[in-house]
Design a protein around this motif. Structure first.
Motif, PDB file in Angstrom:
ATOM      1  N   UNK A  91      -8.804  15.647 -13.349  1.00 14.79           N
ATOM      2  CA  UNK A  91      -8.034  14.565 -13.985  1.00 14.79           C
ATOM      3  C   UNK A  91      -6.626  15.035 -14.340  1.00 14.79           C
ATOM      4  N   UNK A  92      -6.492  16.270 -14.832  1.00 11.96           N
ATOM      5  CA  UNK A  92      -5.170  16.820 -15.141  1.00 11.96           C
ATOM      6  C   UNK A  92      -4.334  16.989 -13.879  1.00 11.96           C
ATOM      7  N   UNK A  93      -4.963  17.485 -12.816  1.00 11.56           N
ATOM      8  CA  UNK A  93      -4.235  17.665 -11.554  1.00 11.56           C
ATOM      9  C   UNK A  93      -3.756  16.333 -11.007  1.00 11.56           C
ATOM     10  N   UNK A  94      -4.633  15.331 -11.048  1.00 13.28           N
ATOM     11  CA  UNK A  94      -4.275  14.032 -10.478  1.00 13.28           C
ATOM     12  C   UNK A  94      -3.233  13.295 -11.308  1.00 13.28           C
ATOM     13  N   UNK A  95      -2.925  13.784 -12.480  1.00 14.18           N
ATOM     14  CA  UNK A  95      -1.848  13.186 -13.272  1.00 14.18           C
ATOM     15  C   UNK A  95      -0.483  13.666 -12.778  1.00 14.18           C
ATOM     16  N   UNK A  96      -0.466  14.650 -11.902  1.00 16.88           N
ATOM     17  CA  UNK A  96       0.776  15.199 -11.363  1.00 16.88           C
ATOM     18  C   UNK A  96       1.148  14.457 -10.079  1.00 16.88           C
ATOM     19  N   UNK A 122      -3.168  13.096  -2.210  1.00 18.88           N
ATOM     20  CA  UNK A 122      -4.460  12.417  -2.111  1.00 18.88           C
ATOM     21  C   UNK A 122      -4.333  11.011  -1.524  1.00 18.88           C
ATOM     22  N   UNK A 123      -3.310  10.259  -1.910  1.00 17.71           N
ATOM     23  CA  UNK A 123      -3.118   8.933  -1.327  1.00 17.71           C
ATOM     24  C   UNK A 123      -2.702   9.037   0.143  1.00 17.71           C
ATOM     25  N   UNK A 124      -1.905  10.062   0.481  1.00 21.99           N
ATOM     26  CA  UNK A 124      -1.529  10.273   1.880  1.00 21.99           C
ATOM     27  C   UNK A 124      -2.750  10.619   2.723  1.00 21.99           C
ATOM     28  N   UNK A 125      -3.607  11.501   2.194  1.00 22.46           N
ATOM     29  CA  UNK A 125      -4.834  11.841   2.912  1.00 22.46           C
ATOM     30  C   UNK A 125      -5.699  10.609   3.132  1.00 22.46           C
ATOM     31  N   UNK A 126      -5.840   9.791   2.109  1.00 21.54           N
ATOM     32  CA  UNK A 126      -6.645   8.570   2.229  1.00 21.54           C
ATOM     33  C   UNK A 126      -6.094   7.672   3.330  1.00 21.54           C
ATOM     34  N   UNK A 127      -4.787   7.420   3.300  1.00 26.42           N
ATOM     35  CA  UNK A 127      -4.177   6.539   4.302  1.00 26.42           C
ATOM     36  C   UNK A 127      -4.265   7.132   5.705  1.00 26.42           C
ATOM     37  N   UNK A 128      -3.987   8.420   5.837  1.00 22.54           N
ATOM     38  CA  UNK A 128      -4.004   9.052   7.159  1.00 22.54           C
ATOM     39  C   UNK A 128      -5.410   9.133   7.743  1.00 22.54           C
ATOM     40  N   UNK A 168      -8.582   2.628  -5.758  1.00 23.68           N
ATOM     41  CA  UNK A 168      -9.224   2.291  -7.039  1.00 23.68           C
ATOM     42  C   UNK A 168     -10.032   3.484  -7.562  1.00 23.68           C
ATOM     43  N   UNK A 169     -10.722   4.174  -6.674  1.00 23.07           N
ATOM     44  CA  UNK A 169     -11.502   5.355  -7.073  1.00 23.07           C
ATOM     45  C   UNK A 169     -10.573   6.477  -7.535  1.00 23.07           C
ATOM     46  N   UNK A 170      -9.449   6.689  -6.840  1.00 25.89           N
ATOM     47  CA  UNK A 170      -8.499   7.720  -7.253  1.00 25.89           C
ATOM     48  C   UNK A 170      -7.829   7.361  -8.582  1.00 25.89           C
ATOM     49  N   UNK A 171      -7.542   6.084  -8.761  1.00 31.85           N
ATOM     50  CA  UNK A 171      -6.894   5.656 -10.006  1.00 31.85           C
ATOM     51  C   UNK A 171      -7.806   5.845 -11.216  1.00 31.85           C
ATOM     52  N   UNK A 172      -9.105   5.908 -11.010  1.00 36.49           N
ATOM     53  CA  UNK A 172     -10.021   6.178 -12.118  1.00 36.49           C
ATOM     54  C   UNK A 172      -9.755   7.565 -12.702  1.00 36.49           C
ATOM     55  N   UNK A 173      -9.320   8.497 -11.880  1.00 35.77           N
ATOM     56  CA  UNK A 173      -8.969   9.833 -12.367  1.00 35.77           C
ATOM     57  C   UNK A 173      -7.600   9.851 -13.014  1.00 35.77           C
ATOM     58  N   UNK A 174      -6.683   9.054 -12.482  1.00 36.14           N
ATOM     59  CA  UNK A 174      -5.292   9.094 -12.914  1.00 36.14           C
ATOM     60  C   UNK A 174      -5.088   8.365 -14.232  1.00 36.14           C
ATOM     61  N   UNK A 175      -5.678   7.197 -14.380  1.00 37.30           N
ATOM     62  CA  UNK A 175      -5.457   6.372 -15.582  1.00 37.30           C
ATOM     63  C   UNK A 175      -6.335   6.757 -16.726  1.00 37.30           C
TER      64      UNK A 175
END
Length: 136
Positions: free
Chosen positions: A68-73, A80-86, A129-136
């Motif tokens: 969660x701390x890492x994904x706030x950066x 992670x979003x680039x990996x998801x899209x690619x 949405x799953x990634x944003x659960x870690x970020x928010x």
């Protein structure tokens, strides 16, 4: 049955338009970027904080709070979003290319391509949405 003219191109103009240069080119670019970004992701996730674990300052590298701390950066969010899209583009474009070689699907190439795009966009939204659960 009339014999085929061997000097004629193997693919018709319509088949060349369906497959095209850009899907072929973007498949290669996305594959290269995936290899690079997966390497960066593995390094950042599993090796960048290894010194803290070895020294006893941190229990593990992959814990929910640490992730969660890492994904706030910003860099982690971008990767992670680039990996998801690619991954989605590369996989669904590969599936499209396979289906275009199958006669029944190739006859409905435009509808099949639109369906794969809808699947990709829907899956990206769900993954975001799953990634944003870690970020928010």
């Amino acid at each position: 049955m009339k014999p085929r003219d061997m000097s004629a191109p193997l693919m018709s103009r319509q088949e060349k338009i369906i497959t095209g240069f850009w899907p072929w080119f973007l498949q290669r670019v996305s594959g290269f970027l995936l290899i690079f970004l997966v390497g960066v992701h593995i390094w950042m996730t599993h090796f960048s904080g290894l010194g803290d674990v070895v020294r006893g300052h941190q229990e593990e590298l992959v814990l929910f709070e640490i992730v969660k701390q890492r994904l706030a950066q910003g860099l982690f969010i971008f990767i992670d979003f680039s990996l998801l899209a690619l991954v989605l583009y590369h996989g669904l474009n590969g599936m499209r290319n396979i289906l275009l070689e199958w006669g029944p699907a190739a006859r409905h190439a435009a509808g099949m391509t639109a369906g794969l795009w809808l699947l990709g966009v829907g899956t990206f939204i769900y993954g975001a949405w799953a990634l944003l659960a870690f970020i928010l």
